[in-house]
Design a protein around this motif. Structure first.
Motif, PDB file in Angstrom:
ATOM      1  N   LEU A   1       0.847  -1.192   0.000  1.00  0.00           N
ATOM      2  CA  LEU A   1       0.000   0.000   0.000  1.00  0.00           C
ATOM      3  C   LEU A   1       0.881   1.240   0.000  1.00  0.00           C
ATOM      4  CD1 LEU A   1      -2.598  -1.004   2.722  1.00  0.00           C
ATOM      5  CD2 LEU A   1      -3.044  -0.769   0.274  1.00  0.00           C
ATOM      6  N   ILE A   2       0.492   2.214  -0.814  1.00  0.00           N
ATOM      7  CA  ILE A   2       1.194   3.501  -0.806  1.00  0.00           C
ATOM      8  C   ILE A   2       0.298   4.616  -0.287  1.00  0.00           C
ATOM      9  CG2 ILE A   2       2.849   2.921  -2.603  1.00  0.00           C
ATOM     10  CD1 ILE A   2       0.946   4.610  -4.509  1.00  0.00           C
ATOM     11  N   ASP A   3      -0.989   4.308  -0.108  1.00  0.00           N
ATOM     12  CA  ASP A   3      -1.921   5.333   0.366  1.00  0.00           C
ATOM     13  C   ASP A   3      -3.120   4.651   1.022  1.00  0.00           C
ATOM     14  OD1 ASP A   3      -2.894   8.065   0.581  1.00  0.00           O
ATOM     15  OD2 ASP A   3      -4.370   7.525  -0.951  1.00  0.00           O
ATOM     16  N   VAL A   4      -3.571   5.209   2.129  1.00  0.00           N
ATOM     17  CA  VAL A   4      -4.798   4.768   2.790  1.00  0.00           C
ATOM     18  C   VAL A   4      -5.619   6.020   3.061  1.00  0.00           C
ATOM     19  CG1 VAL A   4      -5.806   3.667   4.818  1.00  0.00           C
ATOM     20  CG2 VAL A   4      -3.674   2.780   3.860  1.00  0.00           C
ATOM     21  N   GLU A   5      -6.838   6.004   2.574  1.00  0.00           N
ATOM     22  CA  GLU A   5      -7.738   7.150   2.722  1.00  0.00           C
ATOM     23  C   GLU A   5      -8.990   6.725   3.476  1.00  0.00           C
ATOM     24  OE1 GLU A   5     -10.606   9.876  -0.156  1.00  0.00           O
ATOM     25  OE2 GLU A   5      -8.993   8.705  -1.063  1.00  0.00           O
ATOM     26  N   LEU A   6      -9.449   7.579   4.370  1.00  0.00           N
ATOM     27  CA  LEU A   6     -10.694   7.342   5.088  1.00  0.00           C
ATOM     28  C   LEU A   6     -11.807   8.131   4.418  1.00  0.00           C
ATOM     29  CD1 LEU A   6      -9.486   7.618   8.800  1.00  0.00           C
ATOM     30  CD2 LEU A   6      -9.562   5.605   7.318  1.00  0.00           C
ATOM     31  N   ASP A   7     -12.838   7.446   3.999  1.00  0.00           N
ATOM     32  CA  ASP A   7     -13.986   8.080   3.363  1.00  0.00           C
ATOM     33  C   ASP A   7     -14.752   8.911   4.390  1.00  0.00           C
ATOM     34  OD1 ASP A   7     -15.831   7.963   0.856  1.00  0.00           O
ATOM     35  OD2 ASP A   7     -17.178   7.541   2.541  1.00  0.00           O
ATOM     36  N   LYS A   8     -15.535   9.852   3.918  1.00  0.00           N
ATOM     37  CA  LYS A   8     -16.318  10.710   4.820  1.00  0.00           C
ATOM     38  C   LYS A   8     -17.328   9.908   5.633  1.00  0.00           C
ATOM     39  CE  LYS A   8     -19.550  11.788   1.206  1.00  0.00           C
ATOM     40  NZ  LYS A   8     -20.073  12.654   0.258  1.00  0.00           N
TER      41      LYS A   8
ATOM     42  N   THR B   1     -12.514  13.708  17.726  1.00  0.00           N
ATOM     43  CA  THR B   1     -11.714  14.658  18.496  1.00  0.00           C
ATOM     44  C   THR B   1     -10.296  14.726  17.921  1.00  0.00           C
ATOM     45  OG1 THR B   1     -10.876  13.015  20.046  1.00  0.00           O
ATOM     46  CG2 THR B   1     -13.004  14.055  20.573  1.00  0.00           C
ATOM     47  N   PRO B   2      -9.562  15.790  18.213  1.00  0.00           N
ATOM     48  CA  PRO B   2      -8.179  15.878  17.726  1.00  0.00           C
ATOM     49  C   PRO B   2      -7.308  14.700  18.170  1.00  0.00           C
ATOM     50  CG  PRO B   2      -8.909  18.025  18.484  1.00  0.00           C
ATOM     51  CD  PRO B   2      -9.997  17.045  18.846  1.00  0.00           C
ATOM     52  N   ASP B   3      -7.501  14.195  19.389  1.00  0.00           N
ATOM     53  CA  ASP B   3      -6.712  13.054  19.856  1.00  0.00           C
ATOM     54  C   ASP B   3      -6.985  11.805  19.018  1.00  0.00           C
ATOM     55  OD1 ASP B   3      -5.470  14.494  21.857  1.00  0.00           O
ATOM     56  OD2 ASP B   3      -6.852  13.833  23.431  1.00  0.00           O
ATOM     57  N   ILE B   4      -8.246  11.546  18.752  1.00  0.00           N
ATOM     58  CA  ILE B   4      -8.603  10.369  17.962  1.00  0.00           C
ATOM     59  C   ILE B   4      -8.128  10.536  16.518  1.00  0.00           C
ATOM     60  CG2 ILE B   4     -10.523   9.002  17.048  1.00  0.00           C
ATOM     61  CD1 ILE B   4     -11.958   9.573  19.730  1.00  0.00           C
ATOM     62  N   GLU B   5      -8.274  11.739  15.972  1.00  0.00           N
ATOM     63  CA  GLU B   5      -7.775  11.990  14.614  1.00  0.00           C
ATOM     64  C   GLU B   5      -6.269  11.756  14.546  1.00  0.00           C
ATOM     65  OE1 GLU B   5      -9.476  12.563  11.704  1.00  0.00           O
ATOM     66  OE2 GLU B   5     -11.145  12.035  13.014  1.00  0.00           O
ATOM     67  N   HIS B   6      -5.551  12.150  15.599  1.00  0.00           N
ATOM     68  CA  HIS B   6      -4.106  11.908  15.649  1.00  0.00           C
ATOM     69  C   HIS B   6      -3.812  10.410  15.654  1.00  0.00           C
ATOM     70  CE1 HIS B   6       0.108  12.293  16.665  1.00  0.00           C
ATOM     71  NE2 HIS B   6      -0.102  11.456  17.672  1.00  0.00           N
ATOM     72  N   GLU B   7      -4.553   9.638  16.467  1.00  0.00           N
ATOM     73  CA  GLU B   7      -4.355   8.190  16.526  1.00  0.00           C
ATOM     74  C   GLU B   7      -4.642   7.548  15.176  1.00  0.00           C
ATOM     75  OE1 GLU B   7      -3.000   6.382  18.928  1.00  0.00           O
ATOM     76  OE2 GLU B   7      -2.731   8.183  20.121  1.00  0.00           O
ATOM     77  N   ARG B   8      -5.669   8.020  14.484  1.00  0.00           N
ATOM     78  CA  ARG B   8      -5.976   7.499  13.148  1.00  0.00           C
ATOM     79  C   ARG B   8      -4.836   7.793  12.183  1.00  0.00           C
ATOM     80  NH1 ARG B   8     -12.395   9.139  12.341  1.00  0.00           N
ATOM     81  NH2 ARG B   8     -13.170   7.735  13.952  1.00  0.00           N
ATOM     82  N   ALA B   9      -4.318   9.016  12.235  1.00  0.00           N
ATOM     83  CA  ALA B   9      -3.211   9.397  11.346  1.00  0.00           C
ATOM     84  C   ALA B   9      -1.975   8.540  11.617  1.00  0.00           C
ATOM     85  CB  ALA B   9      -2.888  10.882  11.503  1.00  0.00           C
TER      86      ALA B   9
END
Length: 161
Positions: A11-18, A24-32
């Motif tokens: 994989l060279i890219d993983v995208e999360l669909d809408k 929250t910013p913390d969860i978004e950080h963990e996802r990133a």
């Protein structure tokens, strides 16, 4: 598992669909971080794909199902797989409970108690990773380390904070 070529079968890219939604910013950080770790090191090839990777993966959620849309580097569609998350629900729930115990124990428990909880946490993570790998076996060739990283991402997608 078929022999995977690390140059092409990745994989060279993983995208999360809408449909995943933002949090929250913390969860978004963990996802990133989970996405970064997955892209950084992985072995991934759709079963019966006659072409060559590398691949892009777009994840979405539809009615408690994980949709994995796989395309080539140039964006041409390879496959779309829909995976029920029901078989993972118990493992993810147990994993979160053990993680909460682990983070609580770090504050006050003895090192041996923390280590015991951590072993349980890793065991559940391995169980979830193997379950995910088994569920994808007829769809995607991937190694256990990649299944672990993908399971981490699935967990983070369900984390509510």
């Amino acid at each position: 598992m078929a022999d995977l070529d690390p140059q092409h079968d990745r994989l060279i890219d993983v995208e999360l669909d809408k449909t995943i939604g933002r949090s929250t910013p913390d969860i978004e950080h963990e996802r990133a971080v989970a996405i970064f770790d997955l892209i950084e090191e992985n072995c991934f090839r759709p079963v019966n794909d006659e072409g060559k990777g590398p691949y892009r993966l777009k994840l979405s959620l539809i009615e408690a199902r994980l949709v994995l849309a796989i395309s080539r580097e140039d964006g041409s569609q390879v496959a779309t797989h829909i995976l029920s998350l029901t078989p993972l629900r118990r493992i993810v729930k147990d994993y979160y409970m053990v993680c909460e115990s682990y983070y609580e124990a770090i504050r006050s428990a003895s090192p041996s108690h923390i280590e015991a909880i951590d072993m349980g946490r890793r065991g559940l993570h391995n169980e979830g990773s193997q379950t995910l790998k088994d569920r994808l076996a007829d769809k995607i060739n991937l190694d256990f380390a990649t299944a672990r990283r993908l399971f981490t991402l699935v967990c983070v997608l369900h984390w509510r904070g």
